[in-house]
Design a protein around this motif. Structure first.
Motif, PDB file in Angstrom:
ATOM      1  N   SER A  66       0.809  -1.232   0.000  1.00 22.29           N
ATOM      2  CA  SER A  66       0.000   0.000   0.000  1.00 22.29           C
ATOM      3  C   SER A  66       0.836   1.273   0.000  1.00 22.29           C
ATOM      4  CB  SER A  66      -0.959   0.027   1.191  1.00 22.29           C
ATOM      5  OG  SER A  66      -1.852  -1.050   1.134  1.00 22.29           O
ATOM      6  N   CYS A  67       2.025   1.217  -0.588  1.00 24.33           N
ATOM      7  CA  CYS A  67       2.845   2.432  -0.684  1.00 24.33           C
ATOM      8  C   CYS A  67       2.243   3.437  -1.662  1.00 24.33           C
ATOM      9  CB  CYS A  67       4.274   2.085  -1.105  1.00 24.33           C
ATOM     10  SG  CYS A  67       5.301   1.551   0.275  1.00 24.33           S
ATOM     11  N   TRP A  68       1.453   2.965  -2.599  1.00 21.36           N
ATOM     12  CA  TRP A  68       0.719   3.859  -3.498  1.00 21.36           C
ATOM     13  C   TRP A  68      -0.704   3.343  -3.486  1.00 21.36           C
ATOM     14  CZ3 TRP A  68       1.537   4.308  -9.491  1.00 21.36           C
ATOM     15  CH2 TRP A  68       0.877   5.448  -9.968  1.00 21.36           C
ATOM     16  N   ARG A  69      -1.582   4.049  -2.817  1.00 21.31           N
ATOM     17  CA  ARG A  69      -2.925   3.535  -2.561  1.00 21.31           C
ATOM     18  C   ARG A  69      -3.915   3.747  -3.695  1.00 21.31           C
ATOM     19  NH1 ARG A  69      -2.967   5.527   3.617  1.00 21.31           N
ATOM     20  NH2 ARG A  69      -1.599   3.900   4.383  1.00 21.31           N
ATOM     21  N   ASP A  70      -3.737   4.794  -4.508  1.00 19.04           N
ATOM     22  CA  ASP A  70      -4.780   5.101  -5.484  1.00 19.04           C
ATOM     23  C   ASP A  70      -4.226   5.540  -6.844  1.00 19.04           C
ATOM     24  OD1 ASP A  70      -7.262   5.465  -6.572  1.00 19.04           O
ATOM     25  OD2 ASP A  70      -7.996   6.758  -4.965  1.00 19.04           O
ATOM     26  N   PRO A  71      -3.624   4.610  -7.602  1.00 19.58           N
ATOM     27  CA  PRO A  71      -3.141   4.951  -8.943  1.00 19.58           C
ATOM     28  C   PRO A  71      -4.260   5.439  -9.867  1.00 19.58           C
ATOM     29  CG  PRO A  71      -2.305   2.805  -8.273  1.00 19.58           C
ATOM     30  CD  PRO A  71      -3.313   3.232  -7.243  1.00 19.58           C
ATOM     31  N   GLU A  72      -5.473   4.919  -9.692  1.00 24.00           N
ATOM     32  CA  GLU A  72      -6.593   5.347 -10.535  1.00 24.00           C
ATOM     33  C   GLU A  72      -6.914   6.823 -10.308  1.00 24.00           C
ATOM     34  OE1 GLU A  72      -6.820   2.532  -8.525  1.00 24.00           O
ATOM     35  OE2 GLU A  72      -6.357   1.155 -10.157  1.00 24.00           O
ATOM     36  N   LYS A  73      -6.873   7.261  -9.060  1.00 23.76           N
ATOM     37  CA  LYS A  73      -7.106   8.675  -8.743  1.00 23.76           C
ATOM     38  C   LYS A  73      -6.028   9.539  -9.404  1.00 23.76           C
ATOM     39  CE  LYS A  73      -7.406  12.009  -4.976  1.00 23.76           C
ATOM     40  NZ  LYS A  73      -7.369  12.188  -3.508  1.00 23.76           N
ATOM     41  N   ALA A  74      -4.793   9.077  -9.351  1.00 20.86           N
ATOM     42  CA  ALA A  74      -3.697   9.824  -9.971  1.00 20.86           C
ATOM     43  C   ALA A  74      -3.890   9.899 -11.487  1.00 20.86           C
ATOM     44  CB  ALA A  74      -2.354   9.185  -9.630  1.00 20.86           C
ATOM     45  N   SER A  75      -4.374   8.823 -12.106  1.00 23.32           N
ATOM     46  CA  SER A  75      -4.637   8.831 -13.549  1.00 23.32           C
ATOM     47  C   SER A  75      -5.730   9.826 -13.898  1.00 23.32           C
ATOM     48  CB  SER A  75      -5.053   7.439 -14.032  1.00 23.32           C
ATOM     49  OG  SER A  75      -3.977   6.550 -13.950  1.00 23.32           O
ATOM     50  N   ARG A  76      -6.811   9.824 -13.115  1.00 21.43           N
ATOM     51  CA  ARG A  76      -7.893  10.789 -13.357  1.00 21.43           C
ATOM     52  C   ARG A  76      -7.398  12.220 -13.158  1.00 21.43           C
ATOM     53  NH1 ARG A  76     -10.471   7.003 -10.240  1.00 21.43           N
ATOM     54  NH2 ARG A  76     -10.529   8.408  -8.439  1.00 21.43           N
ATOM     55  N   TYR A  77      -6.592  12.427 -12.124  1.00 19.98           N
ATOM     56  CA  TYR A  77      -6.040  13.743 -11.836  1.00 19.98           C
ATOM     57  C   TYR A  77      -5.176  14.229 -13.012  1.00 19.98           C
ATOM     58  CZ  TYR A  77      -3.282  17.365  -9.539  1.00 19.98           C
ATOM     59  OH  TYR A  77      -2.656  18.549  -9.220  1.00 19.98           O
ATOM     60  N   ALA A  78      -4.296  13.362 -13.502  1.00 15.62           N
ATOM     61  CA  ALA A  78      -3.428  13.727 -14.627  1.00 15.62           C
ATOM     62  C   ALA A  78      -4.253  14.057 -15.866  1.00 15.62           C
ATOM     63  CB  ALA A  78      -2.440  12.605 -14.928  1.00 15.62           C
ATOM     64  N   ALA A  79      -5.260  13.235 -16.162  1.00 20.08           N
ATOM     65  CA  ALA A  79      -6.113  13.478 -17.329  1.00 20.08           C
ATOM     66  C   ALA A  79      -6.853  14.808 -17.197  1.00 20.08           C
ATOM     67  CB  ALA A  79      -7.103  12.326 -17.496  1.00 20.08           C
ATOM     68  N   ASP A  80      -7.386  15.075 -16.005  1.00 18.78           N
ATOM     69  CA  ASP A  80      -8.087  16.349 -15.779  1.00 18.78           C
ATOM     70  C   ASP A  80      -7.157  17.544 -15.938  1.00 18.78           C
ATOM     71  OD1 ASP A  80     -10.390  14.903 -15.297  1.00 18.78           O
ATOM     72  OD2 ASP A  80     -10.292  15.127 -13.102  1.00 18.78           O
ATOM     73  N   ARG A  81      -5.934  17.453 -15.386  1.00 14.89           N
ATOM     74  CA  ARG A  81      -4.959  18.555 -15.503  1.00 14.89           C
ATOM     75  C   ARG A  81      -4.564  18.782 -16.954  1.00 14.89           C
ATOM     76  NH1 ARG A  81      -4.296  21.677 -10.900  1.00 14.89           N
ATOM     77  NH2 ARG A  81      -2.481  22.547 -11.929  1.00 14.89           N
ATOM     78  N   LEU A  82      -4.351  17.709 -17.689  1.00 17.74           N
ATOM     79  CA  LEU A  82      -4.006  17.837 -19.105  1.00 17.74           C
ATOM     80  C   LEU A  82      -5.128  18.538 -19.863  1.00 17.74           C
ATOM     81  CD1 LEU A  82      -2.405  14.331 -19.689  1.00 17.74           C
ATOM     82  CD2 LEU A  82      -1.236  16.531 -20.036  1.00 17.74           C
ATOM     83  N   GLU A  83      -6.366  18.116 -19.610  1.00 18.44           N
ATOM     84  CA  GLU A  83      -7.500  18.744 -20.292  1.00 18.44           C
ATOM     85  C   GLU A  83      -7.626  20.221 -19.929  1.00 18.44           C
ATOM     86  OE1 GLU A  83     -10.707  16.055 -19.262  1.00 18.44           O
ATOM     87  OE2 GLU A  83     -10.472  15.001 -21.178  1.00 18.44           O
TER      88      GLU A  83
END
Length: 169
Positions: A66-83
């Motif tokens: 559990s060193c990185w708990r939410d890769p999916e959240k990070a993916s959504r965050y990156a996609a939102d920032r890019l947009e």
């Protein structure tokens, strides 16, 4: 930020890493090789949304315990920032056409828990397969590599570095 043409050593190492703690003996030479190739063939420049076209976001999770708990959240965050910055984000992979012609924002954490804290590395880069003089390579923006050391998880570190990387494009 380095923009250049190189080979995809970092992506391969991230995708093949299993329970490996960084610094992995193979990772440092690959990072150095990628930086040298990119630096010799590229320039330091911003990347425009028009020049890049659609981007797929891909998180590579090689963090244990559990060193990185939410890769999916990070993916959504990156996609939102890019947009928000004007980039066209592909929310689902469009098959081989995108993987051969489009850019992918790769980011990955390789970490393990030791003594209650998470330690490892985060790698972020934007990449597109290219052909040059009959050889397949990668047009790469980055990499951004940082050390992760967090008492609970790498999540906040990942979000902060993604924000910084995307703002520099």
């Amino acid at each position: 930020m380095i923009v250049g043409w190189g080979v995809p050593e970092i992506r391969v190492l991230l995708s093949q890493a299993k329970e490996t703690f960084v610094p992995h003996p193979l990772l440092a030479p690959a990072l150095a090789a990628c930086l040298l190739v990119a630096a010799s063939g590229g320039t330091s420049a911003a990347v425009s949304p028009e020049a890049v076209g659609p981007i797929l976001v891909e998180a590579i999770d090689r963090a244990d315990d559990s060193c990185w708990r939410d890769p999916e959240k990070a993916s959504r965050y990156a996609a939102d920032r890019l947009e928000r910055n004007g980039f066209d984000v592909v929310r689902e992979e469009l098959g081989e056409k995108l993987s051969e012609e489009g850019y992918v924002l790769y980011f990955g954490v390789i970490a393990e828990r030791s003594g209650g804290s998470c330690s490892g590395t985060l790698h972020i880069f934007l990449s597109k397969p290219t052909w040059r003089e009959g050889e397949r390579g990668e047009h790469t923006v980055g990499p951004d590599t940082s050390r992760v050391s967090a008492p609970k998880s790498a999540d906040q570190h990942v979000l902060g570095r993604l924000r910084s990387f995307i703002e520099q494009l």
